[in-house]
Design an enzyme around this catalytic site. Structure first.
Site, PDB file in Angstrom:
ATOM      1  N   SER A  99       1.046  -1.143   0.024  1.00 49.62           N
ATOM      2  CA  SER A  99      -0.043   0.040  -0.025  1.00 49.62           C
ATOM      3  C   SER A  99       0.963   1.224   0.056  1.00 49.62           C
ATOM      4  O   SER A  99       2.177   1.304   0.509  1.00 49.62           O
ATOM      5  CB  SER A  99      -0.987   0.069   1.355  1.00 49.62           C
ATOM      6  OG  SER A  99      -1.573   1.402   1.397  1.00 49.62           O
ATOM      7  N   TYR A 263       1.607   8.571  18.008  1.00 51.98           N
ATOM      8  CA  TYR A 263       2.237   8.334  16.652  1.00 51.98           C
ATOM      9  C   TYR A 263       3.481   9.143  16.338  1.00 51.98           C
ATOM     10  O   TYR A 263       4.471   8.872  15.955  1.00 51.98           O
ATOM     11  CB  TYR A 263       1.179   8.975  15.537  1.00 51.98           C
ATOM     12  CG  TYR A 263       1.683   8.974  14.206  1.00 51.98           C
ATOM     13  CD1 TYR A 263       2.302  10.015  13.402  1.00 51.98           C
ATOM     14  CD2 TYR A 263       1.998   7.893  13.539  1.00 51.98           C
ATOM     15  CE1 TYR A 263       2.818  10.156  12.285  1.00 51.98           C
ATOM     16  CE2 TYR A 263       2.412   7.704  12.051  1.00 51.98           C
ATOM     17  CZ  TYR A 263       2.907   8.798  11.664  1.00 51.98           C
ATOM     18  OH  TYR A 263       3.395   8.778  10.278  1.00 51.98           O
TER      19      TYR A 263
HETATM   20  N1  LIG Z   1       1.196   9.324   4.182  1.00 52.44           N
HETATM   21  C1  LIG Z   1       1.691  10.187   4.835  1.00 52.44           C
HETATM   22  O1  LIG Z   1       1.640  11.454   4.589  1.00 52.44           O
HETATM   23  C2  LIG Z   1       2.890   9.973   5.801  1.00 52.44           C
HETATM   24  C3  LIG Z   1       3.598   8.661   6.005  1.00 52.44           C
HETATM   25  N2  LIG Z   1       4.557   8.413   6.620  1.00 52.44           N
HETATM   26  C4  LIG Z   1       5.032   7.250   7.185  1.00 52.44           C
HETATM   27  O2  LIG Z   1       5.005   6.450   5.758  1.00 52.44           O
HETATM   28  C5  LIG Z   1       4.866   5.031   6.004  1.00 52.44           C
HETATM   29  C6  LIG Z   1       4.178   4.225   5.065  1.00 52.44           C
HETATM   30  O3  LIG Z   1       2.868   4.709   5.238  1.00 52.44           O
HETATM   31  P1  LIG Z   1       1.800   5.067   4.006  1.00 52.44           P
HETATM   32  O4  LIG Z   1       2.283   4.589   2.792  1.00 52.44           O
HETATM   33  O5  LIG Z   1       1.315   6.482   4.204  1.00 52.44           O
HETATM   34  O6  LIG Z   1       0.590   4.373   4.545  1.00 52.44           O
HETATM   35  P2  LIG Z   1      -0.335   2.853   4.206  1.00 52.44           P
HETATM   36  O7  LIG Z   1      -1.315   2.947   5.193  1.00 52.44           O
HETATM   37  O8  LIG Z   1      -0.759   3.415   2.627  1.00 52.44           O
HETATM   38  O9  LIG Z   1       0.547   1.864   4.332  1.00 52.44           O
HETATM   39  C7  LIG Z   1       0.931   1.410   5.464  1.00 52.44           C
HETATM   40  C8  LIG Z   1       1.503  -0.157   5.366  1.00 52.44           C
HETATM   41  O10 LIG Z   1       2.042  -0.416   6.583  1.00 52.44           O
HETATM   42  C9  LIG Z   1       1.323  -1.843   6.769  1.00 52.44           C
HETATM   43  N3  LIG Z   1       1.493  -2.033   7.996  1.00 52.44           N
HETATM   44  C10 LIG Z   1       0.388  -1.650   9.184  1.00 52.44           C
HETATM   45  N4  LIG Z   1       0.360  -2.344  10.270  1.00 52.44           N
HETATM   46  C11 LIG Z   1       1.174  -3.391   9.721  1.00 52.44           C
HETATM   47  C12 LIG Z   1       1.572  -4.454  10.668  1.00 52.44           C
HETATM   48  N5  LIG Z   1       1.308  -4.508  11.831  1.00 52.44           N
HETATM   49  N6  LIG Z   1       2.539  -5.288  10.295  1.00 52.44           N
HETATM   50  C13 LIG Z   1       2.855  -5.105   8.936  1.00 52.44           C
HETATM   51  N7  LIG Z   1       2.458  -4.072   8.164  1.00 52.44           N
HETATM   52  C14 LIG Z   1       1.814  -3.208   8.743  1.00 52.44           C
HETATM   53  C15 LIG Z   1       0.057  -1.784   6.004  1.00 52.44           C
HETATM   54  O11 LIG Z   1      -0.364  -2.951   5.825  1.00 52.44           O
HETATM   55  P3  LIG Z   1      -1.879  -2.988   5.580  1.00 52.44           P
HETATM   56  O12 LIG Z   1      -2.235  -2.645   4.078  1.00 52.44           O
HETATM   57  O13 LIG Z   1      -2.265  -4.704   5.836  1.00 52.44           O
HETATM   58  O14 LIG Z   1      -2.907  -2.393   6.490  1.00 52.44           O
HETATM   59  C16 LIG Z   1       0.553  -0.892   4.684  1.00 52.44           C
HETATM   60  O15 LIG Z   1       1.363  -1.906   3.851  1.00 52.44           O
HETATM   61  C17 LIG Z   1       4.409   4.901   7.461  1.00 52.44           C
HETATM   62  O16 LIG Z   1       5.794   4.568   8.329  1.00 52.44           O
HETATM   63  C18 LIG Z   1       4.045   6.222   7.881  1.00 52.44           C
HETATM   64  O17 LIG Z   1       4.346   6.539   9.243  1.00 52.44           O
HETATM   65  C19 LIG Z   1       5.359   9.405   7.230  1.00 52.44           C
HETATM   66  C20 LIG Z   1       4.993  10.808   7.043  1.00 52.44           C
HETATM   67  C21 LIG Z   1       3.768  10.923   6.120  1.00 52.44           C
HETATM   68  C1  LIG Z   2      -5.730  11.675   2.429  1.00 49.90           C
HETATM   69  C2  LIG Z   2      -7.190  11.454   3.005  1.00 49.90           C
HETATM   70  C3  LIG Z   2      -7.424  11.547   4.340  1.00 49.90           C
HETATM   71  C4  LIG Z   2      -6.472  12.147   5.203  1.00 49.90           C
HETATM   72  C5  LIG Z   2      -5.158  11.685   5.457  1.00 49.90           C
HETATM   73  C6  LIG Z   2      -4.190  12.220   6.259  1.00 49.90           C
HETATM   74  C7  LIG Z   2      -4.580  13.733   6.944  1.00 49.90           C
HETATM   75  C8  LIG Z   2      -2.898  11.523   6.451  1.00 49.90           C
HETATM   76  C9  LIG Z   2      -2.056  12.365   7.203  1.00 49.90           C
HETATM   77  C10 LIG Z   2      -0.848  11.602   7.406  1.00 49.90           C
HETATM   78  C11 LIG Z   2       0.145  12.236   8.012  1.00 49.90           C
HETATM   79  C12 LIG Z   2       0.139  13.692   8.318  1.00 49.90           C
HETATM   80  C13 LIG Z   2       1.186  11.560   8.326  1.00 49.90           C
HETATM   81  C14 LIG Z   2       2.317  11.938   8.935  1.00 49.90           C
HETATM   82  O1  LIG Z   2       3.296  11.174   9.411  1.00 49.90           O
HETATM   83  C15 LIG Z   2      -8.832  11.297   4.928  1.00 49.90           C
HETATM   84  C16 LIG Z   2      -9.184  12.458   5.652  1.00 49.90           C
HETATM   85  C17 LIG Z   2      -8.867   9.935   5.506  1.00 49.90           C
HETATM   86  C18 LIG Z   2      -9.858  11.361   3.897  1.00 49.90           C
HETATM   87  C19 LIG Z   2      -9.416  10.404   2.742  1.00 49.90           C
HETATM   88  C20 LIG Z   2      -7.983  11.064   2.040  1.00 49.90           C
END
Ligand SMILES: NC(=O)C1=CN([C@@H]2O[C@H](COP(=O)(O)OP(=O)(O)OC[C@H]3O[C@@H](n4cnc5c(N)ncnc54)[C@H](OP(=O)(O)O)[C@@H]3O)[C@@H](O)[C@H]2O)C=CC1
Ligand SMILES: CC1=C(/C=C/C(C)=C/C=C/C(C)=C/C=O)C(C)(C)CCC1
Length: 382
Positions: A99, A263
């Protein structure tokens, strides 16, 4: 509410600060009931203004998105986006690769010829993502992953649940039995602001998955990484580390739970872990660096609950101002593959450039104490 980060491309994007519209202070409410006060707007009028403002923001976002999406790609892909074969013969393990950022990182490294192992907790979701990645690679003109026809890499799915130390140990045992080498470990998986839950081993879920699970995984794979040197470890943290601190008296938040704070604590732990590990790996030719990807449109926000009407607006805003997973993944790909960071270790990166850390993330005594306590919590040290 987080604010949007500048894009991974080379055009700065307006920074959007999503402000909470706070209710009026009690004194103003009293004045308004008695009809006195400075003749300010009534509550319905204030709500109407806030709604119009949200709609205008969404409209502005939609227009920006249109401009951004059709003006041309804003992401500068590593190594020019070509199938350079740079990672040919290299084995990369990515946690949470089914993901978001992990999936995009897998796609990029596959394109560069790597053998990519997806460490995922749900085999069905992982196999589905792997199938999509293989199809996308074929459509992009890359040969079938793993085929001897050309440069593209190979995709392997293995089960790994970071919320279970038993699963982490079983995964690592399989890795050590089956994999002759490990060139890059990308600690990417994460969970964000979930309701209070505990892992199989009794840890607060965010601290357990984001830090402790990766702590054990990394330690159990260190031997393989050392025998594969020069090798690399990449840790995905977040800018939100700034709002966390390591409360050694209540690491599992049993006394009080704040999902945002926990977090941030787990992301600060990612950075402290990286810096302590870099110190311990000096001289081994295994490097470890940590990054923040910016704010990226992924599934991470799945535990965020918003009023029904607000979510579509936020969705629209996120399309305009959040990075795409491909943009967000560039720093992970850079730290995993670029010759520019050969030998670089213990550093914090954003948008493929080194960034400064707050003093609390540089505190060596806290990093060492967290390491020692983590060893006991995961059972490395009895
Ligand atoms: N999106 C953002 O804005 C930001 C993201 N990050 C970091 O980026 C990284 C990736 O997240 P992101 O791609 O955004 O989010 P997603 O939720 O799309 O992906 C997270 C992934 O972690 C997996 N995961 C969650 N729990 C577990 C577990 N117990 N064991 C194994 N895998 C697990 C999920 O698996 P499953 O699909 O089964 O839930 C998924 O594949 C994270 O470390 C997040 O903290 C940092 C800053 C900003
Ligand atoms: C994109 C998105 C959402 C918000 C996601 C946010 C706010 C993620 C923030 C992640 C951060 C700040 C991670 C930092 O490590 C909602 C509200 C679920 C609605 C569906 C689309």
């Amino acid at each position: 509410m987080p604010h949007a980060a500048p894009s991974g491309g080379n055009r700065p994007r307006p920074r959007v600060l999503l402000l909470q519209v706070a209710p009026p202070a009690p004194r103003v409410r009293r004045l308004r009931k008695s009809g006195a006060g400075a003749g300010g707007p009534s509550a319905p009028a204030a709500m109407a203004v806030a709604t119009v403002a949200a709609l205008l923001a969404a409209l502005g976002g939609a227009l920006w998105l249109a401009a951004r999406r059709f003006v041309g790609p804003s992401v500068q892909r590593q190594h020019g986006g070509g199938n350079s074969g740079l990672m040919h013969g290299k084995t990369v393990l990515i946690t949470g690769a089914n993901s978001g950022l992990g999936r995009a990182t897998a796609a990029e490294l596959l394109r560069l010829g790597a053998r990519v192992i997806m460490g995922c907790r749900d085999r069905a979701r992982a196999e589905e993502a792997a199938g999509q990645l293989r199809r996308e690679l074929r459509q992009a003109g890359g040969p079938e992953p793993g085929s001897d026809a050309g440069e593209a890499g190979e995709l392997v799915v293995k089960e790994l649940d970071l919320a279970s130390l038993r699963s982490v140990r079983a995964f690592c045992q399989e890795m050590l039995q089956e994999e002759p080498r490990l060139d890059v470990l990308i600690n990417n998986a994460g969970i964000f602001q979930c309701p209070y839950m505990k892992t199989e081993d009794g840890f607060e879920m965010q601290f357990g998955v984001n830090h402790l699970g990766h702590f054990l995984l990394t330690n159990l794979l260190l031997g393989l990484l050392k025998s594969s040197a020069p090798s690399r470890i990449v840790v995905v943290s977040s800018k939100l580390y700034k709002y966390g601190d390591i409360n050694f008296e209540d690491l599992n938040s049993e006394q009080s739970y704040n999902k945002s704070f926990c977090y941030s604590r787990s992301k600060l732990a990612n950075i402290l872990f990286t810096r302590e590990l870099a110190r311990r790996l000096e001289g081994t030719n295994v490097t470890v660096n940590v990054l923040h990807p910016g704010i990226v449109r992924t599934n991470l926000g799945r535990h965020i609950h918003m009023p029904l009407l607000v979510k579509p607006l936020f969705n629209l805003v996120s399309w305009a101002f959040f990075k795409t997973p491909l943009e967000g993944a560039q720093t992970s790909v850079y730290l995993a593959s670029s010759p520019e960071v050969d030998g670089v270790s213990g550093k914090y990166f954003g948008d493929c450039k080194e960034e400064e850390l707050l003093p609390k993330a540089m505190d060596e005594s806290v990093a060492r104490k967290l390491w020692d306590i983590s060893e006991v919590m995961v059972g490395i040290l009895k």
